[in-house]
Design a protein around this motif. Sequence first.
Motif, PDB file in Angstrom:
ATOM      1  N   LEU A  57       0.817  -1.225   0.000  1.00 54.46           N
ATOM      2  CA  LEU A  57       0.000   0.000   0.000  1.00 54.46           C
ATOM      3  C   LEU A  57       0.845   1.268   0.000  1.00 54.46           C
ATOM      4  O   LEU A  57       0.299   2.375  -0.075  1.00 54.46           O
ATOM      5  CB  LEU A  57      -0.936   0.009   1.211  1.00 54.46           C
ATOM      6  N   ALA A  58       2.170   1.127   0.092  1.00 52.63           N
ATOM      7  CA  ALA A  58       3.065   2.294   0.155  1.00 52.63           C
ATOM      8  C   ALA A  58       2.921   3.243  -1.032  1.00 52.63           C
ATOM      9  O   ALA A  58       3.036   4.469  -0.858  1.00 52.63           O
ATOM     10  CB  ALA A  58       4.512   1.829   0.297  1.00 52.63           C
ATOM     11  N   PRO A  59       2.682   2.763  -2.286  1.00 57.31           N
ATOM     12  CA  PRO A  59       2.510   3.709  -3.407  1.00 57.31           C
ATOM     13  C   PRO A  59       1.399   4.724  -3.204  1.00 57.31           C
ATOM     14  O   PRO A  59       1.408   5.784  -3.836  1.00 57.31           O
ATOM     15  CB  PRO A  59       2.200   2.778  -4.595  1.00 57.31           C
ATOM     16  N   LEU A  60       0.439   4.449  -2.314  1.00 51.46           N
ATOM     17  CA  LEU A  60      -0.636   5.415  -2.055  1.00 51.46           C
ATOM     18  C   LEU A  60      -0.105   6.671  -1.374  1.00 51.46           C
ATOM     19  O   LEU A  60      -0.767   7.721  -1.403  1.00 51.46           O
ATOM     20  CB  LEU A  60      -1.719   4.771  -1.189  1.00 51.46           C
ATOM     21  N   LEU A  61       1.065   6.576  -0.744  1.00 52.15           N
ATOM     22  CA  LEU A  61       1.671   7.754  -0.123  1.00 52.15           C
ATOM     23  C   LEU A  61       2.207   8.722  -1.171  1.00 52.15           C
ATOM     24  O   LEU A  61       2.348   9.925  -0.903  1.00 52.15           O
ATOM     25  CB  LEU A  61       2.807   7.329   0.822  1.00 52.15           C
ATOM     26  N   LEU A  62       2.525   8.205  -2.379  1.00 51.69           N
ATOM     27  CA  LEU A  62       3.056   9.054  -3.449  1.00 51.69           C
ATOM     28  C   LEU A  62       1.947   9.655  -4.293  1.00 51.69           C
ATOM     29  O   LEU A  62       1.990  10.826  -4.652  1.00 51.69           O
ATOM     30  CB  LEU A  62       4.004   8.227  -4.333  1.00 51.69           C
ATOM     31  N   THR A  63       0.971   8.828  -4.627  1.00 49.06           N
ATOM     32  CA  THR A  63      -0.168   9.296  -5.413  1.00 49.06           C
ATOM     33  C   THR A  63      -1.366   8.409  -5.152  1.00 49.06           C
ATOM     34  O   THR A  63      -1.217   7.201  -4.949  1.00 49.06           O
ATOM     35  CB  THR A  63       0.147   9.295  -6.918  1.00 49.06           C
ATOM     36  N   GLN A  64      -2.551   9.018  -5.168  1.00 46.86           N
ATOM     37  CA  GLN A  64      -3.780   8.247  -4.974  1.00 46.86           C
ATOM     38  C   GLN A  64      -4.559   8.080  -6.273  1.00 46.86           C
ATOM     39  O   GLN A  64      -5.711   7.665  -6.272  1.00 46.86           O
ATOM     40  CB  GLN A  64      -4.656   8.939  -3.923  1.00 46.86           C
ATOM     41  N   GLN A  65      -3.869   8.350  -7.386  1.00 46.04           N
ATOM     42  CA  GLN A  65      -4.525   8.236  -8.690  1.00 46.04           C
ATOM     43  C   GLN A  65      -4.898   6.792  -9.007  1.00 46.04           C
ATOM     44  O   GLN A  65      -5.895   6.528  -9.682  1.00 46.04           O
ATOM     45  CB  GLN A  65      -3.596   8.791  -9.776  1.00 46.04           C
ATOM     46  N   TYR A  66      -4.066   5.837  -8.512  1.00 42.83           N
ATOM     47  CA  TYR A  66      -4.279   4.421  -8.837  1.00 42.83           C
ATOM     48  C   TYR A  66      -4.730   3.635  -7.603  1.00 42.83           C
ATOM     49  O   TYR A  66      -4.369   2.475  -7.421  1.00 42.83           O
ATOM     50  CB  TYR A  66      -2.976   3.813  -9.377  1.00 42.83           C
ATOM     51  N   TRP A  67      -5.542   4.240  -6.762  1.00 44.70           N
ATOM     52  CA  TRP A  67      -5.856   3.621  -5.479  1.00 44.70           C
ATOM     53  C   TRP A  67      -6.647   2.324  -5.644  1.00 44.70           C
ATOM     54  O   TRP A  67      -6.450   1.372  -4.890  1.00 44.70           O
ATOM     55  CB  TRP A  67      -6.602   4.607  -4.584  1.00 44.70           C
ATOM     56  N   ARG A  68      -7.533   2.254  -6.641  1.00 48.12           N
ATOM     57  CA  ARG A  68      -8.296   1.015  -6.822  1.00 48.12           C
ATOM     58  C   ARG A  68      -7.373  -0.143  -7.203  1.00 48.12           C
ATOM     59  O   ARG A  68      -7.441  -1.241  -6.623  1.00 48.12           O
ATOM     60  CB  ARG A  68      -9.361   1.197  -7.905  1.00 48.12           C
ATOM     61  N   GLY A  69      -6.526   0.115  -8.195  1.00 44.57           N
ATOM     62  CA  GLY A  69      -5.605  -0.936  -8.624  1.00 44.57           C
ATOM     63  C   GLY A  69      -4.635  -1.333  -7.527  1.00 44.57           C
ATOM     64  O   GLY A  69      -4.289  -2.509  -7.382  1.00 44.57           O
ATOM     65  N   THR A  70      -4.197  -0.368  -6.720  1.00 43.08           N
ATOM     66  CA  THR A  70      -3.265  -0.662  -5.620  1.00 43.08           C
ATOM     67  C   THR A  70      -3.924  -1.552  -4.571  1.00 43.08           C
ATOM     68  O   THR A  70      -3.311  -2.503  -4.075  1.00 43.08           O
ATOM     69  CB  THR A  70      -2.767   0.637  -4.977  1.00 43.08           C
ATOM     70  N   LEU A  71      -5.178  -1.266  -4.248  1.00 40.05           N
ATOM     71  CA  LEU A  71      -5.887  -2.080  -3.259  1.00 40.05           C
ATOM     72  C   LEU A  71      -6.116  -3.507  -3.777  1.00 40.05           C
ATOM     73  O   LEU A  71      -5.934  -4.487  -3.043  1.00 40.05           O
ATOM     74  CB  LEU A  71      -7.232  -1.438  -2.911  1.00 40.05           C
ATOM     75  N   VAL A  72      -6.509  -3.618  -5.052  1.00 44.41           N
ATOM     76  CA  VAL A  72      -6.717  -4.948  -5.634  1.00 44.41           C
ATOM     77  C   VAL A  72      -5.400  -5.705  -5.683  1.00 44.41           C
ATOM     78  O   VAL A  72      -5.335  -6.904  -5.373  1.00 44.41           O
ATOM     79  CB  VAL A  72      -7.324  -4.823  -7.045  1.00 44.41           C
ATOM     80  N   MET A  73      -4.331  -5.013  -6.061  1.00 47.41           N
ATOM     81  CA  MET A  73      -3.007  -5.635  -6.123  1.00 47.41           C
ATOM     82  C   MET A  73      -2.592  -6.149  -4.747  1.00 47.41           C
ATOM     83  O   MET A  73      -2.085  -7.273  -4.601  1.00 47.41           O
ATOM     84  CB  MET A  73      -1.998  -4.601  -6.622  1.00 47.41           C
ATOM     85  N   ALA A  74      -2.826  -5.349  -3.703  1.00 50.52           N
ATOM     86  CA  ALA A  74      -2.452  -5.758  -2.343  1.00 50.52           C
ATOM     87  C   ALA A  74      -3.231  -7.003  -1.916  1.00 50.52           C
ATOM     88  O   ALA A  74      -2.654  -7.973  -1.408  1.00 50.52           O
ATOM     89  CB  ALA A  74      -2.693  -4.614  -1.369  1.00 50.52           C
ATOM     90  N   GLY A  75      -4.535  -6.989  -2.134  1.00 49.20           N
ATOM     91  CA  GLY A  75      -5.349  -8.136  -1.729  1.00 49.20           C
ATOM     92  C   GLY A  75      -4.987  -9.396  -2.495  1.00 49.20           C
ATOM     93  O   GLY A  75      -4.867 -10.485  -1.908  1.00 49.20           O
ATOM     94  N   LEU A  76      -4.797  -9.278  -3.816  1.00 47.09           N
ATOM     95  CA  LEU A  76      -4.472 -10.437  -4.641  1.00 47.09           C
ATOM     96  C   LEU A  76      -3.102 -11.014  -4.278  1.00 47.09           C
ATOM     97  O   LEU A  76      -2.918 -12.231  -4.214  1.00 47.09           O
ATOM     98  CB  LEU A  76      -4.502 -10.035  -6.113  1.00 47.09           C
ATOM     99  N   THR A  77      -2.140 -10.140  -4.004  1.00 47.14           N
ATOM    100  CA  THR A  77      -0.793 -10.606  -3.650  1.00 47.14           C
ATOM    101  C   THR A  77      -0.808 -11.365  -2.327  1.00 47.14           C
ATOM    102  O   THR A  77      -0.161 -12.414  -2.196  1.00 47.14           O
ATOM    103  CB  THR A  77       0.181  -9.415  -3.560  1.00 47.14           C
TER     104      THR A  77
END
Length: 455
Positions: free
Chosen positions: A36-56
């Motif tokens: 979830l660390a990339p959300l600290l840089l930008t929240q433009q891709y927050w949906r994909g980041t959350l899905v990526m975290a859960g899937l990983t």
Amino acid sequence: MDTTTVLPYAGSRASRRTRALRAWMMTAPVDVAALLAPLLLTQQYWRGTLVMAGLTVVFFAAGGLYHARRHVSILDELPSLCGRLLASAAVVAMIAALRHESAEYVLGFTRGVGIAAGLVIVGRVGTREFAIIARKRRWVEHNAIVIGSGPTAVELGRLLRRYPQYGLRFVGCVDTPSRPGPGAHPLIGGLDELEYLVRLLECDVLIVADPDCPESVLMEVLRRPATAGCDLWAVPRLWGSRSHGDHIGAIPIVKIGDTTLSGPRWALKRASDVAFASTALLLLSPILLLCAIAVLIDGGPGIFFRQERIGRHGKPFHIIKFRSMRPVDERESQTNWSIAHDRRVGPIGRFLRRTSLDELPQLWNILRGDMSVVGPRPERPFFVEKFSAEYPTYAMRHRVPVGLTGLAQVSGLRGDTPISDRARFDNYYIENWSLWLDMKVLLRTVAEVFRGGGR
């Protein structure tokens, strides 16, 4: 029996307070934070980041990357770690490419994925180093009994005493008294005393090395309540061959799956049971109503049939079914093995039994916690006592709740079929449980119902 007691190093106070800790409690939060660390840089891709975290996290869990290893090394985990990171990233990147026809958007998201993957690996290095330090200083360790008394068992005891980085405090060996050799084996008791020793020594781990007993005897001991709660490892019989498990020193060991359902696995099964039973009762309510009306027309008042059965841990409960016939008295109800060819069963009752619709009211038993959706067949006290005396493994099927359907039933073991085969299938199901196994049994049950393959 000539026995000698091994004097292991004393357990530390810190290790007694940290016995409940497991590897995933530290590793999983660090992985999630890194993903979830990339959300600290930008929240433009927050949906994909959350899905990526859960899937990983799901991929890591499926690959056993949250299980404790005896030999801790980030280099051992790196191939699996990178492969699963790439797999989850590829899945999310393809979805992002389909939803956003912009190369710039996908490229920006991929940069964030790369940062998260790098942080996951860095986090794994940190958690693994901390785990090794905690073990060496004996802040975290678990009492271990080695089952066996041959050269391999003795060598395992020596390695565990000498190298605390494996996280195990060796408390002694247990074996049957038939192995010869005066004073050559450090036994703290016999195999029949294992359950008592596990409680006395607060043992968390059992390692099966080279026991001097048949596998059937050993498995009977390992399935008992006290020993079933321990983590179980085994030295492969052909341990000179290549092993894909873990190792202590140069001795390969393989993690054996739980012999009973407990902890998170039991919570997951219970949650799936409640969800399934609630949904099924709601969706099948018209069919339940039609069955009730048919039973009422066929045999008058008394739609439901209640009978005492034995459930989890041998506790009795009353099962609920649609009535297909009326027994003469309570004794016939409890001791009559099968009514498949009983002339008192009318056409409606026979149809309900052949399609298994008579068992639908048991969904209420599932909601109450008396039963599970998938499990061993619920049996009456008279037959449980009889079969437990005749078949040594029969009583072990009561480690879990009985089921509306089961692996034995969908494998053709219904009616007048060998009880030993039923017990074998039921115990296999318990020891190899997964949500997918439950799903397979349910799908095969549906196929049986549509084929009219009931009793």
